[in-house]
Scaffold this active site. Sequence first.
Site, PDB file in Angstrom:
ATOM      1  N   GLU A 109      -6.140  -3.472   4.969  1.00  0.00           N
ATOM      2  CA  GLU A 109      -4.836  -2.806   5.097  1.00  0.00           C
ATOM      3  C   GLU A 109      -4.702  -2.140   6.468  1.00  0.00           C
ATOM      4  OE1 GLU A 109      -3.131  -4.078   3.015  1.00  0.00           O
ATOM      5  OE2 GLU A 109      -2.650  -2.745   1.363  1.00  0.00           O
TER       6      GLU A 109
ATOM      7  N   THR B 249       5.160  -3.507   7.037  1.00  0.00           N
ATOM      8  CA  THR B 249       4.764  -2.172   6.562  1.00  0.00           C
ATOM      9  C   THR B 249       4.640  -1.183   7.721  1.00  0.00           C
ATOM     10  OG1 THR B 249       3.644  -3.112   4.656  1.00  0.00           O
ATOM     11  CG2 THR B 249       2.928  -0.926   5.322  1.00  0.00           C
TER      12      THR B 249
HETATM   13  N1  HSE Z   1       2.082   3.050   0.310  1.00  0.00           N
HETATM   14  C1  HSE Z   1       2.330   2.030   1.281  1.00  0.00           C
HETATM   15  C2  HSE Z   1       3.659   2.302   1.948  1.00  0.00           C
HETATM   16  C3  HSE Z   1       2.362   0.702   0.587  1.00  0.00           C
HETATM   17  O1  HSE Z   1       4.620   2.609   1.235  1.00  0.00           O
HETATM   18  O2  HSE Z   1       3.742   2.222   3.179  1.00  0.00           O
HETATM   19  C4  HSE Z   1       2.596  -0.442   1.527  1.00  0.00           C
HETATM   20  O3  HSE Z   1       2.674  -1.621   0.777  1.00  0.00           O
END
Ligand code: HSE
Length: 314
Positions: free
Chosen positions: A131, A184
């Site tokens: 990630e 993201t």
């Molecule tokens: N918690 C993360 C965000 C998840 O909302 O940026 C990304 O998939």
Amino acid sequence: MMTINHVKIFAPATLANVGPGFDVLGIALDQPGDIVIAERKNEKGLSFSLHDASNPLPGNHKNVAAHVANLMLEEFNPPYGISMILQKNMPIGSGLGSSGASSAAAALAINTLLPKPLAKMDLVRFAMEGEMLASGSPHADNVAPALLGGACLIRSYHPLDILKLPVKNDLFWIVAHPHIEIQTQAARAILPEMIPLTIAVKQWGNLAGLITGLIQGDSGLVGRSLIDHIIEPVRAHLIPGFYEVKAAALTAGALGFSISGSGPSVFAVTPTRELAVRVATQIQKTFLTLSHIKCDIYISNINLEGANILEQSS
Ligand code: HSE
């Protein structure tokens, strides 16, 4: 213990944040998901290939699955190498936890081939590095449920403390993936660094209410707690027609509705499958008529298993 030489792993899509739980709550879905096939080879190191002609993912060294595999091989330094294939079935930038699924599948594949495999919980820290590579942030609300299944709460990041919640699992989760892409990293860059205390009070009340509702199987409590006062208002404009789609889903009977992860996928929750199908139809129709955007729909309870071994042989 039998030596495993060949393994095929499935890791599912995940719905992160689940409304008020930014970066601390995620659930696993049944579908879609990614597959990793790995086997031992004599020469040390990793050879990696990606099976998805339609997906412009970075090649070898930058792929999250290869990155996670390399980190594990470095740390455990087994006396063999691994050749690994990622069958990428999920679109990137979808809000379905695509990089999380690839990272989780790679971590479980390498682990299964190790002489002394670790518990799944101990793989989360490796999958989080995927990630980090994909979005610049090592959040665990996708990779934890992708690995462990269920609804996972990240109680703390430092030290890492993850709880798999004892949910009743009688609700139906509808995830709609509109065919647009949101990275993201970009969706995180627009978030506020500070929030007023009054807003924080509302948010943690709702998060605690949501978790209590999921554990007790109290659909009314889940519905009235599924409100995100912090992240949804900032990201909603990235998804064309978001508030109209939300209104259509709630009018059709959804208990709650918000953004899945960093979007563009959205989700709704219902007490029955029949209602889930009705809500899904309204979501699809509204995206299409309003914004001319098609979307894929996935409906399931929470997937309690998470990443799992489809095949293994010695
Ligand atoms: N918690 C993360 C965000 C998840 O909302 O940026 C990304 O998939």
